[in-house]
Design an enzyme around this catalytic site. Structure first.
Site, PDB file in Angstrom:
ATOM      1  N   ASP A  87      25.138  31.164  -2.876  1.00 31.36           N
ATOM      2  CA  ASP A  87      26.535  30.710  -2.773  1.00 31.36           C
ATOM      3  C   ASP A  87      27.519  31.841  -3.085  1.00 31.36           C
ATOM      4  O   ASP A  87      27.136  32.901  -3.612  1.00 31.36           O
ATOM      5  CB  ASP A  87      26.736  29.532  -3.739  1.00 31.36           C
ATOM      6  N   ASP A 128      31.529  22.230   2.879  1.00 30.52           N
ATOM      7  CA  ASP A 128      31.460  21.344   1.710  1.00 30.52           C
ATOM      8  C   ASP A 128      31.920  19.947   2.073  1.00 30.52           C
ATOM      9  O   ASP A 128      31.821  19.035   1.260  1.00 30.52           O
ATOM     10  CB  ASP A 128      32.328  21.888   0.572  1.00 30.52           C
TER      11      ASP A 128
END
Ligand code: GLA
Length: 725
Positions: free
Chosen positions: A476, A546
């Protein structure tokens, strides 16, 4: 194939479907043509001088030759071309003039390696040639090598430029594009993308205007806002017809892709590292290579362009064990528990997931340091024994007994101010002395241009991977750059930090993927904030957004599919109501949408109803059986949710034996017409059977009349898995 016509001073680059032509005139390397495939021959007729000066300066000793009106392959700042330059160099006397003229060229088989940067590669037997044209400024001794690698079968041309300082004094590169294309007209539509966190790769189409349109990032990442690709089409082009040009940058840092409509109604397309904040010091004898940009043209419409990019990315950019193969069905713990988990909760989730047929459990953020929220511990990649007293062993063993594997989340490029790493090395983050350090999500960015930082990260990550328990890593990256400085570099190299960061990151990734070839890496940046071809070279898939809401994903996936293959696009079934949008959707719809990409779940399986658990079993089985079609098949956008109240698509296996189609109704209209979905790419002479309900259809019927769509409710979907019988 690359041909050089010596008499005409002309280079012709042919793929199986397109041609690209350049010519040397008066020493300048001109762009003559890019488009539908031509015969090989002298194409000098393509360029006639009109003497359009219009206040633009003429070159001395060159009556009638006006640089500002020339289609130039690699235009420089400082002489008579007053459009945006590909190259700007600062000389020792402070001037920023450069005047590149043709010096020599070579044509070789294959493709030279691009050291340290991601790039499309070749395999034995590929019909690939590379042309390198050397341009030189005789006064400053700046040399520029333009690389053109022609992939015959994939229809793409990979380009980059190498700038060399062959003079005696130091110079600075202020801007160096990877590719420039000077079209002789500006009769194009631009298909661009825009977005933000949780709304990435939205699609816009508009006619090209005079002036400059730019898709840019100054974020130190390709970013959520403008993905590094651009498409230009003829005004009448649609999915199935028309001239379409695409450019894709193989880079993950700050970029700029622009299209400039000129005073003479021509167009200049530029793609490369964003010059804002960039500079690169070139000592005598040093050289700098730009990242790679890939050009692709077809006269068969936008779908064809997508298919060409998809094939090239799947076959010649993505590497490793998972190349062209379906990925394991995974369950990610993020939306299941966020930071609130411990060993016993993970054991329950893991056992339940394995019982439902899930193949990989991913422990997302929160397993290390003392991280109970996003305000600490990044950099301290040591298991939090409060939550996992037995380390990863117990959960790994349970999963193994149940034929399931284990994955884990890292955010290696970041450091929390509240971390042992930051307390030990406060100078390891990007920062500028005596200025405050801006935080994003309570975190700073490590300075990956420093080799000792990359070594620390390699050791921390390798220590976890060497246990042999980890089958998957989610990598990430949750903020963008500011205060980009490095104490490790002198003042006149500070403009290099952002690009050197990526050189550091890429070398770290190369070490990890080489040393741990069995691990599946997935990149992520608050979802799709670094969904780019640079990262795909190291990691075959990316967390798309997301925003896991099935309805919102329709537009996100549409925009992503323009260039990126479905294999690269992670898509999960999440809970309903959705955690980001509160949209309520049924399981079928969430599955129909997620089944287009690398598939998984993002929910707590222990909290599902028995009915939904059965759906997980069923859908996992379907993905195991048909996931390979989603990876290797041709994806067709059938309905455009930007223009209609529905979205639809189908993916057809290369041999046309399987077609998976999906349709989602996004808005109900009263008393609307009968809806039917015409399929593309299938075998019109075959008969197909829908494995979900046994219905049979002829191929002609499917592409002529289409599939009847019996949906009248909002957010409901239909899915068909058609097999040739
Ligand atoms: C980012 C990712 C999410 C999740 C969180 C964890 O936002 O995109 O999927 O991993 O970080 O903090």
């Amino acid at each position: 194939m690359i041909t050089y016509n010596e008499n005409a001073g002309q280079f012709q680059l042919d793929t199986k479907s397109s041609s690209y032509v350049m010519q040397v005139r008066e020493g300048f390397l001109l762009h003559l043509y890019w488009g539908e495939k031509l015969d090989t021959g002298d194409h000098s007729y393509m360029r006639w001088e009109q003497g359009r000066a219009a206040f633009s300066p003429r070159l001395e000793n060159c009556e009638g030759f006006i640089l500002d009106d020339l289609p130039l392959e690699y235009p420089c700042f400082g002489r008579g071309d007053l459009r945006s330059p590909a190259l700007e160099v600062i000389n020792p006397d402070g001037s920023n003039i450069c005047d590149l003229r043709y010096a020599s060229h070579t044509i070789t088989e294959g493709k030279p390696v691009l050291p340290g940067l991601p790039a499309f590669y070749t395999e034995d037997g590929d019909s690939v040639q590379t042309l390198v044209i050397t341009l030189r400024d005789e006064i400053s001794k700046i040399e520029c090598e333009l690389y053109y690698t022609v992939y015959d079968a994939y229809g793409i041309i990979a380009r980059r430029a190498v700038i060399r300082n062959a003079g005696e004094n130091t110079r600075f590169i202020k801007a160096a594009a990877s590719a420039c294309v000077d079209f002789d007209n500006m009769d194009f539509d631009i298909i661009s993308n825009y977005g933000t966190h949780a709304r990435e790769r939205m699609t816009e189409r508009f006619p090209m205007n005079h002036g400059k349109f730019e898709l840019a990032s100054r974020r130190g990442a390709s970013g959520h806002v403008h993905n590094p690709f651009m498409i230009m089409t003829s005004h009448n082009a649609d999915e199935d017809h028309g001239d379409v040009y695409g450019v894709l940058l193989v880079y993950s840092g700050s970029h700029s892709i622009s299209a400039e409509g000129t005073q003479f109604n021509a167009a200049r397309m530029l793609a490369g590292i964003n010059p804002d904040g960039f500079s690169w010091k070139l000592e005598s004898g040093e050289e700098f290579s730009t990242p790679e940009a890939v050009l692709c043209h077809t006269n068969e419409g936008i779908t064809k362009l997508s298919h060409m990019f998809h094939a090239a990315i799947n076959d010649r950019l993505i590497r490793g064990k998972y190349k062209n193969s379906r990925r394991p069905v995974l369950l990610n713990s993020w939306e299941a528990c966020y930071f609130s988990f411990d060993e016993s909760r993970l054991l329950k989730i893991g056992k339940c997931a394995a019982d439902l047929g899930i193949e990989l459990l991913v422990i997302d953020d929160g397993w290390f340091g003392k991280r109970d929220s996003d305000n600490c511990s990044l950099g301290d990649w040591v298991i939090d024994r409060r939550k996992l007293p037995n380390g990863l062993d117990k959960i790994y063993n349970l999963l193994k007994e149940n034929d399931c594997t284990l994955g884990i989340w890292f955010e290696p490029e970041m450091v929390s101010p509240d971390s042992d790493l930051y307390r030990a090395h406060p100078d390891w983050c990007l920062h500028i002395e005596n200025r405050p350090r801006s935080e994003g999500r309570h975190q700073l960015m490590l300075n990956l241009s420093r080799p000792e930082v990359c070594d620390y990260l390699y050791d921390s990550i390798a220590a976890v991977l060497k246990t042999g328990m980890i089958a998957y890593v989610k990598w990430d990256f949750n903020r963008n750059m500011a205060e980009v400085g490095s104490e490790a570099l002198p003042y006149d190299r500070q403009g290099e930090v952002s690009h050197r960061y990526y050189i550091g990151l890429y070398s770290l990734l190369e070490r990890l993927v080489t040393d741990f070839p069995d691990v599946l890496f997935e990149s992520c940046s608050g979802g799709g904030g670094r969904f780019d071809a640079g990262m795909l070279y190291y990691m075959p898939q990316t967390w798309t957004s997301d925003n896991s809401d099935a309805i919102e994903r329709l537009k996100i996936q549409y925009g992503t599919s323009l260039v990126y293959p479905m294999s690269a696009m992670s898509a999960h079934v999440s809970a309903s109501p959705n955690h980001q949008t509160a949209h309520v959707t049924d399981f079928e719809t969430r599955f129909t949408v997620a089944f287009t990409g690398s598939f998984g779940y993002e929910l707590d399986p222990t909290s599902l109803s028995d009915e939904d658990k059965e759906m997980v079993v069923k859908t996992s089985e379907l993905y195991k059986k048909y996931g390979h079609v989603m990876v290797t098949g041709d994806y067709y956008r059938l309905r455009n949710n930007y223009e209609e109240d529905c979205a639809a698509w189908c993916t057809v296996s290369p041999d046309k034996s399987v077609c998976v189609a999906g349709y989602v109704n996004t808005h109900v209209r009263m008393y609307d017409r009968n809806e039917r979905l015409k399929l593309k790419g299938i075998d019109k002479n075959a008969v197909y059977r829908d494995v979900l309900n046994g219905n049979t259809y002829s191929g002609a019927q499917l592409s002529g009349f289409g599939l009847p769509v019996h949906i009248t409710l909002e957010y409901r979907s239909a899915m068909w898995i058609l097999e040739k019988i």
